[in-house]
Design an enzyme around this catalytic site. Structure first.
Site, PDB file in Angstrom:
ATOM      1  CB  SER A 148     -10.419  -7.510  44.098  1.00 16.77           C
ATOM      2  OG  SER A 148      -9.798  -8.646  44.663  1.00 16.77           O
ATOM      3  CE1 TYR A 161     -11.236  -9.639  39.173  1.00 16.90           C
ATOM      4  CE2 TYR A 161      -9.849 -10.131  41.075  1.00 16.90           C
ATOM      5  CZ  TYR A 161     -11.071  -9.747  40.549  1.00 16.90           C
ATOM      6  OH  TYR A 161     -12.123  -9.489  41.382  1.00 16.90           O
TER       7      TYR A 161
END
Ligand code: NAP
Ligand code: P7Q
Length: 255
Positions: A148, A161
């Protein structure tokens, strides 16, 4: 015939979202695709049908990730499905795409349980999936880990995350060195905000706001990310290993 004809691919989390677009693209490029899902069997079947209606070949495999025995179950299901269709269980392309998120949880409020859950799904499972898949890999294989842009763009509400994505990037770096003697490349692809079928993407005002983060002033489409993955999966990317590919539409440029 596509450039991946004769290859077999396993895409985790390809019942929906970015994983589905990756599976459809690899199927269109000629690979036999194992469409992995956790809970959503109907959606996985839909992905398989999308590939078949394009003239491709695919089958669904189930395994809930983030629980003991997850990688074993996944690879076992893959082997059974591949053997049934091709008589063997060799693997050419593994895309670690399945992921869980901690959307909008301030760092002060993340619980140890939530922290452990995202690590179990996003970091631990991919490590053991790679470990279990190693005996199946053919020479010239590809491992593509979906990270990400949040490993390079601070958003405190997604710290846990983002930490899991830092971990999966380390998986790419170290396995790239380890697997180079077998001609297997290992790379990370980092999407930014990408339309994944979640309801928020049906709210024009929300999309407009999210789009401002990209240099192109658009949210990413799942197909935009799938194109980058397809390139890494192709023979054209044979000289790229251990790399981080920014697929955020310029979100990391700032401004
Ligand atoms: P998504 O639409 O939420 O889909 C997640 C996929 O992963 C589904 O196929 C789901 O399968 C599977 N999955 C999730 N948890 C699982 C579990 N515990 N066990 C087994 N399967 C599980 O996700 P997405 O937005 O396309 O994201 C795909 C990847 O891109 C993720 O790694 C995510 O972190 C990354 N990413 C996404 C964005 C974005 O903006 N969308 C941005 C950057 C990075 P079932 O539904 O069948 O259980
Ligand atoms: O905020 C993100 C973001 C997001 C979300 O939007 C919510 C979603 C789709 O459920 C999960 C998600 C995963 C992400 O990896 C990102 C993300 O990468 C991101 C976000 C906001 C600003 C920049 C980002 O990457 C550069």
């Amino acid at each position: 015939m596509g450039n991946l004809a004769g290859k077999t691919a396993l895409v985790t989390g390809s019942s929906r979202g970015i994983g589905r677009a990756i599976a459809v693209r690899l199927g269109r490029d000629g690979a036999l695709v194992a469409v992995h899902f956790g809970e959503n069997e109907a959606a996985a079947k839909e992905t398989v049908e999308l590939i078949e209606s394009d003239g491709g070949k695919a089958f669904a495999v189930q395994a809930v990730l983030g629980i003991p025995g997850d990688a074993h179950e996944l690879i076992q299901a893959f082997q059974n499905g591949a053997k049934e269709r091709t008589g063997e269980s060799g693997l050419d392309i593994l895309v670690n795409n399945a992921g869980a998120t901690t959307l909008g949880t301030p760092p002060e409020e993340i619980t140890p349980e939530e922290f452990d859950r995202v690590f179990a799904v996003n970091a631990r499972a991919p490590f053991f999936i790679v470990q279990r898949a190693l005996p199946l890999f053919r020479t010239g294989g590809r491992i593509i880990n979906i990270s990400s842009g949040l490993t390079r763009f601070a958003n405190p509400d997604q710290v846990a995350y983002a930490m899991t994505k830092g971990a999966i990037e380390q998986l790419s770096l170290h396995f790239a060195r380890h697997l180079a003697p077998r001609g297997i490349t290992v790379n990370s692809v980092a999407p930014g905000i990408t339309r994944n079928g979640q309801p928020v993407f049906d709210i024009p005002e929300a999309v407009e706001q999210m789009a401002q983060l990209s240099a192109f002033k658009q949210v990413g489409e799942a197909e935009d990310v799938a194109s980058v993955v397809a390139f890494l999966a192709s023979d054209d990317a044979r000289w790229i290993t251990g790399a981080f590919l920014d697929a955020t539409g310029g979100t990391l440029l700032g401004g």
